[in-house]
Design an enzyme around this catalytic site. Structure first.
Site, mmCIF file in Angstrom:
data_model
loop_
_atom_site.group_PDB
_atom_site.id
_atom_site.type_symbol
_atom_site.label_atom_id
_atom_site.label_comp_id
_atom_site.label_asym_id
_atom_site.label_seq_id
_atom_site.Cartn_x
_atom_site.Cartn_y
_atom_site.Cartn_z
ATOM 1 N N ASN A 92 9.964 -3.091 -3.728
ATOM 2 C CA ASN A 92 9.988 -2.302 -2.294
ATOM 3 C C ASN A 92 11.270 -2.058 -1.964
ATOM 4 O OD1 ASN A 92 9.774 -1.424 0.147
ATOM 5 N ND2 ASN A 92 8.718 -3.362 1.215
ATOM 6 N N LYS B 158 12.639 -0.541 0.496
ATOM 7 C CA LYS B 158 12.725 -0.402 2.187
ATOM 8 C C LYS B 158 13.629 0.972 2.277
ATOM 9 C CE LYS B 158 11.877 -5.238 2.339
ATOM 10 N NZ LYS B 158 11.772 -6.449 3.237
ATOM 11 N N HIS C 238 2.471 -3.362 5.547
ATOM 12 C CA HIS C 238 3.604 -4.262 5.189
ATOM 13 C C HIS C 238 3.987 -4.920 6.736
ATOM 14 C CE1 HIS C 238 7.663 -5.595 4.755
ATOM 15 N NE2 HIS C 238 7.432 -5.538 3.212
ATOM 16 N N GLU D 75 6.512 -5.469 8.001
ATOM 17 C CA GLU D 75 7.545 -4.815 8.953
ATOM 18 C C GLU D 75 6.911 -3.700 9.863
ATOM 19 O OE1 GLU D 75 10.408 -4.192 5.928
ATOM 20 O OE2 GLU D 75 10.729 -6.181 5.872
ATOM 21 N N GLU E 193 1.864 -11.873 1.700
ATOM 22 C CA GLU E 193 3.301 -11.839 2.131
ATOM 23 C C GLU E 193 3.377 -12.645 3.298
ATOM 24 O OE1 GLU E 193 5.737 -8.518 0.170
ATOM 25 O OE2 GLU E 193 4.910 -7.884 1.976
ATOM 26 N N GLY F 258 12.298 -11.554 3.427
ATOM 27 C CA GLY F 258 13.719 -11.375 3.675
ATOM 28 C C GLY F 258 14.593 -12.551 4.214
ATOM 29 N N SER G 116 10.376 -13.492 -0.517
ATOM 30 C CA SER G 116 11.783 -14.028 -1.328
ATOM 31 C C SER G 116 11.683 -14.177 -2.680
ATOM 32 C CB SER G 116 12.418 -14.943 -0.461
ATOM 33 O OG SER G 116 12.768 -14.584 0.556
HETATM 34 C C1 PEP Z 1 8.887 -7.242 1.077
HETATM 35 O O1 PEP Z 1 9.470 -6.522 1.954
HETATM 36 O O2 PEP Z 1 7.710 -7.074 0.991
HETATM 37 C C2 PEP Z 1 9.298 -8.489 0.595
HETATM 38 C C3 PEP Z 1 8.674 -9.554 0.017
HETATM 39 O O3 PEP Z 1 10.668 -8.505 0.929
HETATM 40 P P1 PEP Z 1 11.806 -9.824 0.285
HETATM 41 O O4 PEP Z 1 11.432 -10.040 -1.316
HETATM 42 O O5 PEP Z 1 13.061 -9.436 0.325
HETATM 43 O O6 PEP Z 1 11.275 -11.281 0.679
#
Ligand code: PEP
Length: 251
Positions: free
Chosen positions: A9, A11, A94, A96, A166, A172, A212
């Site tokens: 992703n 973003k 997601h 976000e 997630e 992040g 992460s």
């Molecule tokens: C994500 O945005 O779905 C995500 C898992 O980000 P990150 O790997 O940076 O934590």
């Protein structure tokens, strides 16, 4: 046997030129991997150029979001237009979108139905905040997001859906869920799907971990019996990291 998925992703990152360079690098280095599915979700502006660049590859292009309908909705994108530009999948729900743009379970449910009707596969994201985890409400949150987000979907629809667990506190932040925490949540989600649909659908549904994921933690996560892949944010922006993640070591 569930085929693993490694999804990137990107973003709101990468110009068209940067996106093309990364996609070409990944295509060259990941084409030999025929036992996993690779999905890339670049920003909307890079979708059309990437569709052309990845035309002769098995890499699947995905949108990062969609709106449930077409018409007078300035600034939105529909599942049909994502399909038109070469997407075969879309990320929905997601964290976000849920937290920065206040998307409700009901709205997410509408988007999932619209995306599936348009012929897209869906990566449906769920996950608890740190406060919810600290209050021992993780399973309660996962259950309500799953039941409400997937309300009204039949078994056939579920076959075209992948779940991404997630935890919001891991996205992040560099703070990954432990292998045990992730496995426990994935097992819970699979059992829930068995209750909501049936056990064979639950056994066949891919459940990805996101939060992460990095080259140095992917192997441990992927060794868990209910983790079927990763949704990768930050580490998907660097070819070397994403390639190492896609080449996770199997037990
Ligand atoms: C994500 O945005 O779905 C995500 C898992 O980000 P990150 O790997 O940076 O934590």
């Amino acid at each position: 046997m569930r085929t693993p998925i490694i999804a990137g992703n990107w973003k709101l990152n990468k110009t068209v030129d940067e996106a093309l360079a990364l996609a070409r690098d990944l295509k060259g280095k990941l084409s030999a991997l025929d036992d996993i599915e690779i999905i890339l979700a670049p920003p909307f502006t890079a979708l059309a150029p990437l569709a052309t660049a990845l035309n002769d590859s098995a890499i699947v292009l995905a949108g990062q979001n969609c709106y449930p309908t077409e018409g007078a909705f300035t600034g939105e994108i529909s599942p049909a237009l994502l399909r038109d530009v070469g997407c075969r999948a879309v990320i929905i729900g997601h964290s976000e979108r849920r937290h920065l743009f206040a998307e409700s379970d009901d709205f997410i449910n509408q988007k999932i139905k619209a995306a599936l009707s348009a012929g897209l596969k869906v990566i449906f994201c769920i996950g608890e905040t740190l406060t919810e985890r600290n209050e021992n409400r993780t399973f309660e949150v996962l259950e309500s997001q799953t039941r409400n987000g997937l309300a009204g979907l039949d078994r056939a629809a579920m076959c075209r859906l992948t779940v991404a667990y997630e935890p919001v506190w891991a996205i992040g932040t560099g703070q990954t869920a432990s292998n045990e925490q992730a496995q426990e949540a994935h097992r819970y989600i699979r059992n829930l799907l068995a209750k909501m649909v049936d056990s064979s659908t639950a056994e066949n549904t891919r459940i990805l971990y996101g939060g992460s994921v990095k080259p140095d933690n992917v192997d441990g996560l992927m060794a868990q019996s209910d983790i079927d892949g990763a949704l990768v944010g930050g580490a998907s922006l660097k070819a070397g990291d994403f390639i190492r993640i896609a080449r996770f070591k199997r037990n």
